[in-house]
Structures are given as structure tokens and as C-alpha cells.
Design a protein around this motif. Structure first.
Motif, short mmCIF file in Angstrom:
data_model
loop_
_atom_site.label_atom_id
_atom_site.label_comp_id
_atom_site.label_asym_id
_atom_site.label_seq_id
_atom_site.Cartn_x
_atom_site.Cartn_y
_atom_site.Cartn_z
N TRP A 201 7.10 -3.66 8.54
CA TRP A 201 6.06 -2.88 7.55
C TRP A 201 6.09 -2.74 6.38
CZ3 TRP A 201 8.67 -1.95 12.31
CH2 TRP A 201 8.02 -1.79 13.35
N TRP A 202 6.79 -2.94 5.77
CA TRP A 202 6.47 -3.00 3.97
C TRP A 202 6.70 -3.96 3.41
CZ3 TRP A 202 10.27 -5.41 0.89
CH2 TRP A 202 11.66 -6.19 1.17
N LEU A 203 7.06 -5.48 3.61
CA LEU A 203 7.18 -6.74 3.54
C LEU A 203 5.97 -7.36 3.86
CD1 LEU A 203 8.96 -8.21 2.24
CD2 LEU A 203 9.83 -9.78 4.06
N PHE A 204 5.64 -7.07 4.87
CA PHE A 204 3.57 -8.20 5.91
C PHE A 204 2.23 -7.07 5.24
CE2 PHE A 204 8.13 -9.87 7.54
CZ PHE A 204 7.98 -11.26 7.34
N GLY A 205 3.25 -5.73 5.01
CA GLY A 205 1.95 -5.16 4.39
C GLY A 205 1.42 -4.51 6.56
N ASP A 206 2.17 -4.26 7.56
CA ASP A 206 1.96 -3.95 8.52
C ASP A 206 1.75 -2.64 8.64
OD1 ASP A 206 0.91 -3.79 10.71
OD2 ASP A 206 3.01 -5.25 12.11
N ASN A 207 1.01 -1.74 8.29
CA ASN A 207 0.81 -0.34 8.43
C ASN A 207 0.58 0.55 9.22
OD1 ASN A 207 1.67 0.20 5.00
ND2 ASN A 207 -0.11 -0.50 4.76
N TYR A 208 1.35 1.87 9.89
CA TYR A 208 0.97 1.63 11.09
C TYR A 208 -0.64 2.82 11.02
CZ TYR A 208 3.66 5.99 10.34
OH TYR A 208 4.04 6.63 9.22
N VAL A 209 -0.55 3.36 9.96
CA VAL A 209 -1.57 4.25 9.46
C VAL A 209 -1.90 4.02 8.35
CG1 VAL A 209 0.03 5.89 8.70
CG2 VAL A 209 -2.58 6.64 9.73
N GLN A 210 -3.37 4.37 8.27
CA GLN A 210 -4.00 4.14 6.43
C GLN A 210 -4.93 4.93 6.59
OE1 GLN A 210 -3.42 1.19 4.51
NE2 GLN A 210 -2.64 0.27 5.46
N TYR A 211 -5.22 5.68 5.18
CA TYR A 211 -5.89 7.27 5.30
C TYR A 211 -7.46 6.31 4.38
CZ TYR A 211 -2.10 10.37 6.61
OH TYR A 211 -1.88 10.65 7.66
N LYS A 212 -8.33 6.91 4.44
CA LYS A 212 -9.34 6.91 4.25
C LYS A 212 -10.35 7.86 3.58
CE LYS A 212 -10.63 2.92 6.98
NZ LYS A 212 -12.13 2.27 7.45
N LEU A 213 -11.01 7.58 2.34
CA LEU A 213 -11.37 9.15 2.03
C LEU A 213 -12.94 9.11 2.13
CD1 LEU A 213 -10.60 11.53 -0.17
CD2 LEU A 213 -10.94 10.73 -1.72
N VAL A 214 -13.02 10.02 2.76
CA VAL A 214 -14.78 10.83 3.41
C VAL A 214 -15.01 12.45 2.97
CG1 VAL A 214 -16.33 10.13 5.37
CG2 VAL A 214 -14.24 8.87 5.44
N ASN A 215 -15.69 12.09 2.33
CA ASN A 215 -16.37 13.57 2.29
C ASN A 215 -15.19 14.53 1.02
OD1 ASN A 215 -18.99 12.31 2.37
ND2 ASN A 215 -18.43 13.49 4.77
N GLU A 216 -14.68 13.32 0.38
CA GLU A 216 -13.24 14.37 0.15
C GLU A 216 -11.70 15.04 1.00
OE1 GLU A 216 -12.17 14.89 -3.01
OE2 GLU A 216 -13.84 13.04 -3.57
N THR A 217 -12.47 13.95 2.26
CA THR A 217 -11.19 14.54 3.60
C THR A 217 -10.55 13.29 3.85
OG1 THR A 217 -12.30 16.12 4.17
CG2 THR A 217 -10.96 15.23 5.69
N LEU A 218 -9.05 13.44 3.70
CA LEU A 218 -8.51 11.82 3.83
C LEU A 218 -8.01 11.55 5.75
CD1 LEU A 218 -5.97 12.35 1.54
CD2 LEU A 218 -7.45 10.29 1.99
N ILE A 219 -8.81 10.88 6.36
CA ILE A 219 -8.59 10.68 7.69
C ILE A 219 -7.57 9.89 7.91
CG2 ILE A 219 -10.70 9.72 9.09
CD1 ILE A 219 -10.82 12.77 7.67
N PRO A 220 -7.41 9.66 8.72
CA PRO A 220 -5.98 9.20 9.41
C PRO A 220 -6.26 7.70 10.82
CG PRO A 220 -5.87 11.03 10.49
CD PRO A 220 -7.07 10.92 9.69
N VAL A 221 -6.52 6.64 10.01
CA VAL A 221 -6.65 5.42 11.06
C VAL A 221 -5.41 4.51 11.42
CG1 VAL A 221 -8.17 3.50 11.19
CG2 VAL A 221 -8.77 5.43 9.61
N TYR A 222 -5.17 4.35 12.48
CA TYR A 222 -3.89 4.25 13.29
C TYR A 222 -4.67 2.71 13.58
CZ TYR A 222 -2.44 8.83 12.61
OH TYR A 222 -1.40 9.93 12.37
N ASP A 223 -3.25 1.68 13.26
CA ASP A 223 -3.14 0.83 13.75
C ASP A 223 -2.66 0.99 15.23
OD1 ASP A 223 -2.59 -2.20 14.91
OD2 ASP A 223 -2.73 -2.59 13.16
N GLN A 224 -3.18 1.01 16.65
CA GLN A 224 -2.81 0.94 17.54
C GLN A 224 -1.31 -0.09 18.07
OE1 GLN A 224 -2.59 3.87 19.50
NE2 GLN A 224 -4.43 4.32 17.74
N THR A 225 -1.40 -0.84 18.01
CA THR A 225 -0.64 -2.17 18.21
C THR A 225 0.80 -1.78 16.47
OG1 THR A 225 -2.18 -4.08 18.28
CG2 THR A 225 -0.12 -4.74 18.17
N SER A 226 0.88 -1.50 15.95
CA SER A 226 1.95 -1.09 14.85
C SER A 226 2.48 0.48 15.38
CB SER A 226 1.25 -1.08 13.49
OG SER A 226 1.55 -2.58 13.16
#
Length: 302
Positions: A141-166
Motif C-alpha cells: 500500500w505504501w511502496l506501490f501506491g496501492d491505496n485502498y481509499v482516496q479522497y476527493k474534494l467536491v464542493n468543499e466536502t471530502l468524499i471517500p472513493v474506495y478501491d474495492q480490490t485493495s
């Protein structure tokens, strides 16, 4: 501010202050020169960072007032924000290994006469090795950038986006390690009791008894936490909701806090030297304050 956040602050911040105080306290007297206290100090240090990290990664997200802080972190210190989510799982491994090391210390010092010398010299290196191990377990997860969750900023709100495989892989690995840690810690704790009982019996010194009590109480609390986490992980794996998500997160945080914040209280209950020394320091500080106030009043009168 939500009631849950207020609750976390009421019991969390005083306990955090107590942990930090005990880290310094255990270095300030020859009464705590035994290597066991060095292991406890490093465990306390892990808990300080673990608890602090949960505020960034989890707790602030649960409160509307905290979300503005997270948005600022996301915009200005994005690396720290992303790192905090990785560290949630990292600290799970670190706390598990640290609990195992506390028990292992008691077991090895009961079995081998020179074990205390080893721990006195190499405790920092042992923990450094443990930290490398924890990072290695999560290297995907840290060496290969395989993050199980990423956050996107939409209208000043953080929305979690999950990578289902990870996320699925991480959940499976965490479940497997939870079982492994539960078995290893339980067996080590049981072995410690058996070995010390057989070798020393009623002849065990008060120092041996109190250090063993500290280790076993800590172990019992942590195995209880692992059992709770296992139940949650299994229920999630089979899509069985025992409680609503919001309640589950709060219960999980409270359960986690029992191990993260409990060591100072365990020390005070099980170790009279710690309790007496802490009270002595408090009394000494109070006496100094009173003396200063008395001197000030005398000067004013003159």
C-alpha cells in the motif's frame, strides 16, 4: 460539536497528557531502571502517536466542526492527510507487536537469567525491527501506491472513493493478522503465567509479580480488543450489520482507546512505585507552588 467528539475530548486529552507524563516519569527515577519499563515507555510512545493519528484519520471526519480542519489539511498538507489513513492500519500492527513484546519480555526474563541484559541493551533495536516489520506488512500500500481509499474534494466536502480490490485485500490481510496476533498474544500470556508460577511460585519477588500483573492486564485488554475487532471484521466480510455504521465507528474507537489510553492507569493500579512516585511529584510541585505564593505574599507585606 457532536456528543461523541465531546466525549472523546473529555476522557482522551487528560489520558493523553497522562501518557506523555508517564513517558518522562519512567525515565526520571532509578526505581524504574529495569528493562521492562523501557519496553513500556516505547509502548506508551506508540500509543501517543496512534491516538493523535485517529483524530486526523477518523474522529474529525465524524464531526461537522472537524471537517473544515480536514479540508484545510487536504489542501495544504495533503501528504499528511493521506498518510494518516495508512497509519491507522500500521498502528494496528504496531500495537499488536508491542503487546506481544511486553509479554515476551516477561516470559524471556523468567526463562533466561541474562534476558534482562539483552532487553536493557537492545529494546530500541527490537522496536525498530518491529516498526520495519509493520511497514513491510503493508508495503503493497505504501511502496506501490496501492491505496485502498482516496479522497476527493467536491464542493468543499471530502468524499471517500474506495478501491474495492485493495480494500478487500487489506480487509482479508487484517483479518488474518488479527487471528494470528490473537493466538500469539494469548499463548504468550498463558505461557508467561505458567512459567512464572512453576519457576517462582510464591517465592516470586514483588517486582516480578507487579511487572507480570502489568503485562497480563495489558494483554487481557488487548486480546479483548482483538476479539471485538475480529467480530466486526467477520460481520463485515459476510455483510452482516450488527449496528449502524456511525455507532460501529464510535464503539470501535472507544474499544481502541481502551488499549491506547489504558497503560498509565494499569501502571498506577498494579505498580505501587509508579503510583507513589507520581503522587510524590504532584505533592512536590504543589509544595513549590505554595512556597512561591507564600514568598510573594511576604514580599508584598514588607
Amino acid at each position: 460539536m457532536y456528543l461523541s467528539t465531546t466525549l472523546f475530548i473529555i476522557y482522551g486529552l487528560p489520558s493523553l497528557f497522562l501518557i506523555i507524563s508517564f513517558i518522562f516519569l519512567l525515565s526520571s527515577s532509578s526505581k524504574f531502571k529495569y528493562s521492562f519499563y523501557r519496553v513500556v515507555q516505547l509502548d506508551l510512545l506508540i500509543n501517543v502517536f496512534c491516538y493523535s493519528n485517529t483524530w486526523i484519520a477518523i474522529r474529525l471526519m465524524m464531526d461537522p466542526a472537524g471537517k473544515d480542519i480536514l479540508v484545510w489539511l487536504y489542501k495544504n498538507i495533503n501528504f499528511l492527510y493521506r498518510l494518516s489513513h495508512f497509519l491507522v492500519v500500521w498502528f494496528f500492527h504496531a500495537q499488536s507487536v508491542s503487546t506481544l513484546l511486553i509479554c515476551t519480555h516477561r516470559l524471556t526474563t523468567a526463562l533466561f537469567e541474562r534476558s534482562n541484559d539483552f532487553w536493557r541493551r537492545y529494546t530500541p533495536l527490537v522496536y525498530l525491527g518491529a516498526f520495519v516489520y509493520c511497514s513491510g506488512v503493508l508495503s503493497r500500500w505504501w511502496l506501490f501506491g496501492d491505496n485502498y481509499v482516496q479522497y476527493k474534494l467536491v464542493n468543499e466536502t471530502l468524499i471517500p472513493v474506495y478501491d474495492q480490490t485493495s480494500a478487500s485485500a487489506l480487509a482479508s490481510i487484517t483479518l488474518a493478522f488479527s487471528v494470528i496476533y490473537f493466538v500469539m498474544i494469548s499463548l504468550t500470556g498463558a505461557a508467561t503465567v505458567i512459567v512464572i508460577s512453576r519457576r517462582f511460585g510464591s517465592q516470586a519477588s514483588s517486582l516480578t509479580k507487579k511487572m507480570t500483573r502489568i503485562a497480563l492486564v495489558h494483554t487481557a485488554i488487548y486480546t479483548g480488543l482483538l476479539a471485538y475487532l475480529l467480530l466486526n471484521q467477520i460481520s463485515s466480510l459476510y455483510a452482516v450489520k450488527l449496528v449502524p455504521n456511525e455507532v460501529q465507528w464510535m464503539l470501535q474507537l472507544c474499544a481502541s482507546d481502551t488499549i491506547t489510553l489504558s497503560m498509565p492507569y494499569i501502571l498506577m493500579i498494579c505498580d505501587r512505585n509508579v503510583r507513589d512516585f507520581a503522587l510524590l511529584q504532584k505533592t512536590s510541585q504543589f509544595s513549590k507552588t505554595t512556597q512561591v505564593q507564600s514568598t510573594t505574599k511576604t514580599v508584598q507585606i514588607e
